[in-house]
Design a protein around this motif. Sequence first.
Motif, PDB file in Angstrom:
ATOM      1  N   PRO A   1       0.825  -1.216   0.000  1.00  0.00           N
ATOM      2  CA  PRO A   1       0.000   0.000   0.000  1.00  0.00           C
ATOM      3  C   PRO A   1       0.852   1.257   0.000  1.00  0.00           C
ATOM      4  O   PRO A   1       1.989   1.253   0.501  1.00  0.00           O
TER       5      PRO A   1
ATOM      6  N   ASN B   1       2.444   4.903   0.861  1.00  0.00           N
ATOM      7  CA  ASN B   1       2.764   5.611   2.098  1.00  0.00           C
ATOM      8  C   ASN B   1       1.653   6.619   2.385  1.00  0.00           C
ATOM      9  O   ASN B   1       1.314   7.446   1.547  1.00  0.00           O
ATOM     10  N   ARG B   2       1.089   6.544   3.589  1.00  0.00           N
ATOM     11  CA  ARG B   2      -0.057   7.399   3.910  1.00  0.00           C
ATOM     12  C   ARG B   2       0.302   8.877   3.978  1.00  0.00           C
ATOM     13  O   ARG B   2      -0.586   9.731   4.003  1.00  0.00           O
TER      14      ARG B   2
ATOM     15  N   ARG C   1       0.088   8.438  -5.631  1.00  0.00           N
ATOM     16  CA  ARG C   1       0.129   6.983  -5.523  1.00  0.00           C
ATOM     17  C   ARG C   1       0.027   6.391  -6.921  1.00  0.00           C
ATOM     18  O   ARG C   1      -0.406   7.050  -7.866  1.00  0.00           O
TER      19      ARG C   1
ATOM     20  N   PRO D   1       3.174  -0.181  10.096  1.00  0.00           N
ATOM     21  CA  PRO D   1       2.919   1.230   9.771  1.00  0.00           C
ATOM     22  C   PRO D   1       4.094   2.166  10.043  1.00  0.00           C
ATOM     23  O   PRO D   1       4.141   3.269   9.501  1.00  0.00           O
TER      24      PRO D   1
ATOM     25  N   ALA E   1       6.120   3.784   7.139  1.00  0.00           N
ATOM     26  CA  ALA E   1       5.654   4.997   6.467  1.00  0.00           C
ATOM     27  C   ALA E   1       6.419   6.225   6.963  1.00  0.00           C
ATOM     28  O   ALA E   1       6.551   7.211   6.238  1.00  0.00           O
TER      29      ALA E   1
ATOM     30  N   SER F   1       6.586   1.798   2.145  1.00  0.00           N
ATOM     31  CA  SER F   1       5.289   1.163   2.345  1.00  0.00           C
ATOM     32  C   SER F   1       5.340   0.175   3.504  1.00  0.00           C
ATOM     33  O   SER F   1       6.338  -0.539   3.685  1.00  0.00           O
TER      34      SER F   1
ATOM     35  N   GLY G   1       3.807  -2.460   3.491  1.00  0.00           N
ATOM     36  CA  GLY G   1       3.580  -3.777   2.899  1.00  0.00           C
ATOM     37  C   GLY G   1       4.870  -4.514   2.602  1.00  0.00           C
ATOM     38  O   GLY G   1       5.670  -4.795   3.486  1.00  0.00           O
TER      39      GLY G   1
ATOM     40  N   LEU H   1      -4.176   1.285  11.266  1.00  0.00           N
ATOM     41  CA  LEU H   1      -3.748   1.966  10.041  1.00  0.00           C
ATOM     42  C   LEU H   1      -3.758   1.025   8.831  1.00  0.00           C
ATOM     43  O   LEU H   1      -4.753   0.374   8.556  1.00  0.00           O
ATOM     44  N   GLU H   2      -2.629   0.958   8.101  1.00  0.00           N
ATOM     45  CA  GLU H   2      -2.591   0.193   6.848  1.00  0.00           C
ATOM     46  C   GLU H   2      -2.759  -1.313   7.036  1.00  0.00           C
ATOM     47  O   GLU H   2      -3.080  -2.024   6.082  1.00  0.00           O
TER      48      GLU H   2
ATOM     49  N   GLN I   1      -6.252  -3.156   5.738  1.00  0.00           N
ATOM     50  CA  GLN I   1      -6.447  -3.554   4.348  1.00  0.00           C
ATOM     51  C   GLN I   1      -5.458  -4.635   3.935  1.00  0.00           C
ATOM     52  O   GLN I   1      -5.806  -5.558   3.184  1.00  0.00           O
ATOM     53  N   MET I   2      -4.249  -4.557   4.440  1.00  0.00           N
ATOM     54  CA  MET I   2      -3.260  -5.569   4.105  1.00  0.00           C
ATOM     55  C   MET I   2      -3.689  -6.939   4.610  1.00  0.00           C
ATOM     56  O   MET I   2      -3.524  -7.955   3.918  1.00  0.00           O
TER      57      MET I   2
END
Length: 367
Positions: free
Chosen positions: A22, A24-25, A30, A95, A98, A103, A105, A275-276, A279-280
């Motif tokens: 994903p 970087n927030r 992106r 996270p 980030a 990422s 991920g 955070l991420e 979804q991961m």
Amino acid sequence: MPDGSLGSPLPLHRGRGAVSNPPNRFERARTDAFDDGWGTLAATLADLPPLATSLTRDAARSALSWNDSPDIGFDRSVNPYKGCEHGCIYCYARPTHAWIGLSPGLDFESRLMFKPEVASLLEKEISKPGYVPRPIALGSNTDPYQPVERTLGLTRQVLEVLDRFSHPVTIVTKSAGVLRDMDILTRMAARNLVQVCLSVTTLDNRLARIMEPRAATPLRRLTAMHELSRAGIPVGVLAAPMIPGVNDAELEKVLDAAHAHGARAAGYVLLRLPLEIRQMFEDWLNAHMPDRAARVLALIRETRAGKTYDPRFGLRQTGTGPYADMLARRFAVAVKRLGMDQARENGSLDCSRFAVPAAEERQLVLL
């Protein structure tokens, strides 16, 4: 990357945990994979080559990280590495990548940063006048014995400093690599300066291979417990994270196996999805367990007041609701049956032995 909706195909890198990378927030821009109608994207992503690990020097100015969280039993830690090659899909530290522009991920498990001066920085910090010793947590963010440690040896250098200063330390790892440092750990254990905790998430090799692909096998971790215990080094087990509908049915089996291999302390943590990671984790579920992904996510929400994560102190480690309460009761009953302490008693380590070596001795070590 694909959106990770139920049943959507996702590319898999062999030997890696995350199935997505994903953005970087903190970045405004992106990129997304897109098929413009030629129908070639799926084929291109179907069999990705192994993803190599890269190392970057981290010019850190300090070794100690401080925290005042009421949820954890230490106020300081040392992390020789940022990112972790073990690739555990659920890792709460993802996270943090980030913060360095990468990422959480695949970057987290393949683009690592290391601190070559971590031992000398630590020595300077704990030598300062007025420093008050309390147990240092080694491995609080990323695993201190991840594969790269075999060649860099930064964790061993940290332990050598702590041994010379008689400074207490706790270690959490998923690696049998901790056995390499048995000589130091045995000396420190004789002075009540060390506790080692092996994290065991499952006893199922197949599940471990997709959930934490580059960590030691469950049996290797149990064997490490046995070797540590036999050497007189206090050892415990962390059954974490417990994931509803995935590995939580194994809680008692993990505790029984760890106790049989010498663990005398135990802890557990309910899955956290900040955070991420949310979804991961969903992407991972859909890729590896599409038949039960929806049910697992529903159970997780039951333990988080209808959400996938509740960040409140006092609740984020154990969750709320009937399902979380049942898990807590199961853990308490198993721990009582086995005679294992429910908490890693950091306070039982001996801080009174701490002493800054003479300047001459410290200079000789540097030479």
